[in-house]
Design a protein around this motif. Structure first.
Motif, PDB file in Angstrom:
ATOM      1  N   LYS A  42       0.814  -1.217   0.000  1.00 27.72           N
ATOM      2  CA  LYS A  42       0.000   0.000   0.000  1.00 27.72           C
ATOM      3  C   LYS A  42       0.848   1.269   0.000  1.00 27.72           C
ATOM      4  N   PHE A  43       2.141   1.132  -0.306  1.00 31.30           N
ATOM      5  CA  PHE A  43       3.037   2.282  -0.308  1.00 31.30           C
ATOM      6  C   PHE A  43       2.703   3.214  -1.464  1.00 31.30           C
ATOM      7  N   LYS A  44       2.636   4.506  -1.160  1.00 28.80           N
ATOM      8  CA  LYS A  44       2.392   5.518  -2.174  1.00 28.80           C
ATOM      9  C   LYS A  44       3.560   6.499  -2.132  1.00 28.80           C
ATOM     10  N   VAL A  45       4.160   6.744  -3.274  1.00 31.67           N
ATOM     11  CA  VAL A  45       5.279   7.670  -3.337  1.00 31.67           C
ATOM     12  C   VAL A  45       4.772   9.069  -2.984  1.00 31.67           C
ATOM     13  N   LEU A  46       5.460   9.703  -2.069  1.00 37.63           N
ATOM     14  CA  LEU A  46       5.064  11.029  -1.616  1.00 37.63           C
ATOM     15  C   LEU A  46       5.508  12.091  -2.614  1.00 37.63           C
ATOM     16  N   ASP A  47       4.834  13.230  -2.563  1.00 35.98           N
ATOM     17  CA  ASP A  47       5.234  14.366  -3.391  1.00 35.98           C
ATOM     18  C   ASP A  47       6.376  15.100  -2.708  1.00 35.98           C
ATOM     19  N   PHE A  48       7.419  15.378  -3.463  1.00 40.21           N
ATOM     20  CA  PHE A  48       8.576  16.076  -2.926  1.00 40.21           C
ATOM     21  C   PHE A  48       8.862  17.312  -3.764  1.00 40.21           C
TER      22      PHE A  48
END
Length: 92
Positions: A42-48
């Motif tokens: 369920k990992f979602k890449v965060l906005d950076f």
């Protein structure tokens, strides 16, 4: 025997066309930036905010660490996704 010779010749030609599976790398895992990384389902890449090489790289690393705080125990995951926060090489 003539047919077997023809068969071998055809096989040899096919191997030449297909490349014979002789790649410069033996295993796709060798291409991985961080081997053996396990990404949670369920990992979602965060906005950076992307690092563009004009600001302090240490500050960017601190920001990245804070945003990825929930995953600080998983060093391989942190390394794997750090490249997502860059647009240029970071020189410290």
């Amino acid at each position: 025997m003539v047919e077997k010779g023809r068969f071998n010749h055809i096989e040899e030609r096919l191997r030449a066309i297909e490349g014979g599976r002789d790649y410069a790398f033996a295993d796709m895992a060798e291409l991985c930036l961080v081997p053996d990384v396990v990404i949670p389902s369920k990992f979602k890449v965060l906005d950076f905010d992307k690092y563009m090489g004009t600001t302090c790289p240490k500050n960017h690393l601190k920001m990245y660490s804070r945003k990825m705080g929930a995953y600080t125990k998983d060093e391989k995951l942190l390394m794997h996704f750090f490249q997502e926060s860059l647009t240029e090489a970071a020189i410290i």
